[in-house]
Enzyme design. Structure first.
Site, mmCIF file in Angstrom:
data_model
loop_
_atom_site.group_PDB
_atom_site.id
_atom_site.type_symbol
_atom_site.label_atom_id
_atom_site.label_comp_id
_atom_site.label_asym_id
_atom_site.label_seq_id
_atom_site.Cartn_x
_atom_site.Cartn_y
_atom_site.Cartn_z
ATOM 1 N N ASP A 1 9.904 8.105 11.236
ATOM 2 C CA ASP A 1 8.724 8.051 10.464
ATOM 3 C C ASP A 1 8.569 9.242 9.714
ATOM 4 O O ASP A 1 9.415 9.476 8.481
ATOM 5 C CB ASP A 1 7.609 8.035 11.388
ATOM 6 C CG ASP A 1 6.246 7.269 10.977
ATOM 7 O OD1 ASP A 1 6.116 7.626 9.693
ATOM 8 O OD2 ASP A 1 5.439 6.663 11.831
ATOM 9 N N GLU B 1 2.215 -5.733 6.916
ATOM 10 C CA GLU B 1 2.570 -7.238 7.492
ATOM 11 C C GLU B 1 1.527 -8.185 7.297
ATOM 12 O O GLU B 1 0.493 -7.846 7.333
ATOM 13 C CB GLU B 1 2.393 -6.923 9.162
ATOM 14 C CG GLU B 1 3.792 -6.105 9.843
ATOM 15 C CD GLU B 1 3.626 -6.105 11.146
ATOM 16 O OE1 GLU B 1 2.720 -6.305 11.770
ATOM 17 O OE2 GLU B 1 4.800 -5.602 11.778
ATOM 18 N N ASN C 1 2.244 4.818 1.317
ATOM 19 C CA ASN C 1 2.607 5.351 2.703
ATOM 20 C C ASN C 1 2.485 6.747 2.535
ATOM 21 O O ASN C 1 1.833 7.492 1.897
ATOM 22 C CB ASN C 1 3.624 4.637 3.383
ATOM 23 C CG ASN C 1 3.685 4.861 4.862
ATOM 24 O OD1 ASN C 1 2.645 4.710 5.519
ATOM 25 N ND2 ASN C 1 4.734 4.891 5.391
ATOM 26 N N ARG D 1 0.929 -1.231 0.153
ATOM 27 C CA ARG D 1 0.128 -0.013 0.011
ATOM 28 C C ARG D 1 0.896 1.210 -0.007
ATOM 29 O O ARG D 1 2.177 1.338 0.401
ATOM 30 C CB ARG D 1 -1.129 0.036 1.276
ATOM 31 C CG ARG D 1 -0.155 0.176 2.524
ATOM 32 C CD ARG D 1 -1.135 0.717 3.688
ATOM 33 N NE ARG D 1 -0.628 0.820 5.097
ATOM 34 C CZ ARG D 1 0.222 1.700 5.435
ATOM 35 N NH1 ARG D 1 0.555 2.877 4.709
ATOM 36 N NH2 ARG D 1 0.746 1.490 6.610
ATOM 37 N N ASN E 1 8.789 6.468 3.753
ATOM 38 C CA ASN E 1 8.295 7.093 4.635
ATOM 39 C C ASN E 1 8.752 8.825 4.262
ATOM 40 O O ASN E 1 8.874 8.934 3.182
ATOM 41 C CB ASN E 1 8.760 6.812 6.255
ATOM 42 C CG ASN E 1 7.357 6.550 6.925
ATOM 43 O OD1 ASN E 1 6.570 7.465 6.869
ATOM 44 N ND2 ASN E 1 7.330 5.504 7.852
#
Length: 291
Positions: A196, A113, A95, A93, A146
């Site tokens: 992140d 995951e 991010n 997907r 990220n």
């Protein structure tokens, strides 16, 4: 400032024209908008996990959800697909994403995951959506694409691959919209945990949200050194952006997904959004997707 808890709050963007903070809750499949004036949160539900949102020049938003780029019309709540990618990777997907200084939308992918702690490695990539809706792949074999941003002179692109625990700098050709020549800028210390989301300030320094580290850190790209740490009252700090009237406030998103029941009971602020004032530095306005 936002008490409404997010499973995975991410990608905060200050929208000056609405005097509001726009962000996503990835795992709740929602794009949200919070007004500091009314303290109200509005949201639009979408049909897949939504990794990022950015402002559009002509109004509304461009979003990266599932494995596709789309436009979101806030008033009608209509989502219009621009392009599907990675259809051969059902566990992937989109991010984090952000618009570059010339109005192109950059967003990267990651593998979800498939079981607790089990994730296929190096399945992600970084893509650029141009204003004419064409797409190029900039990077391959990424684990979790990220935080991203550009230097103030637009000659450097900064990017985080979370599982590398590092911020990398690439040379950037702003005219062609292409990245090249990656080099390691900063490797996170053990207590900082995993990097992140990220944003840049008006002095050209980077701010990195540390998920499970409960902090944002400020890094000097010139020296590759950490120069400041701001601790927050919950561990899963996901991203940050500057906003407010003169971009002197920092907004920080967080998550409660990934915390077990015992930890959640000890973490009343998990999933909330915070405002940091008094940093003594301002941010810069977000770029608009140019279509």
């Amino acid at each position: 400032v936002v008490k409404e808890k997010n499973r995975m709050g991410e990608c905060p963007v200050w929208e000056e024209r609405e005097s509001a903070l726009v962000y996503v809750d990835i795992n709740s499949q929602k794009v949200c908008r919070w007004s500091p004036l009314t303290n109200e949160v509005q949201s639009v539900s979408v049909d897949a996990r939504v990794g990022s949102v950015a402002l559009r020049q002509c109004g509304g938003y461009v979003i990266a959800l599932g494995t596709r780029f789309a436009f979101l019309d806030w008033d009608t709540q209509a989502v219009t697909t621009i392009l599907e990618l990675e259809q051969d990777k059902p566990d992937n997907r989109f991010n984090d994403g952000k618009v570059d200084p010339k109005g192109r939308f950059f967003a990267g992918t990651m593998a979800e995951e498939t079981a607790l702690g089990v994730r296929a490695r190096r399945q992600g990539a970084v893509y650029t959506l141009f204003p004419n809706h064409s797409v190029i792949k900039q990077l391959d074999q990424v684990d979790i694409s990220n935080g991203l941003d550009w230097s103030l002179d637009h000659r450097t692109f900064f990017h985080i691959d979370s599982l590398a625990y590092a911020v990398h700098a690439f040379s950037y050709d702003v005219h062609a919209g292409k990245i090249a020549c990656p080099k390691l800028l900063y490797h996170l210390e053990k207590e900082e945990q995993m990097p992140d989301g990220m944003c840049i300030d008006a002095e050209g320094k980077l701010w990195v949200a540390c998920i499970d580290g409960g902090r944002v850190i400020r890094i000097d790209p010139e020296t590759g050194k950490r120069i400041q740490t701001v601790r927050l009252p919950t561990p899963r700090i996901t991203s940050c952006c500057f906003g407010g009237k003169d971009y002197s406030e920092m907004y920080v998103t967080s998550a409660y997904d990934g915390l077990d029941k015992t930890t959640l009971a000890r973490e009343p602020h998990a999933g909330e959004i915070f405002k940091i004032t008094g940093l003594g530095v301002k941010g810069i306005p977000q770029n608009f997707y140019a279509a």
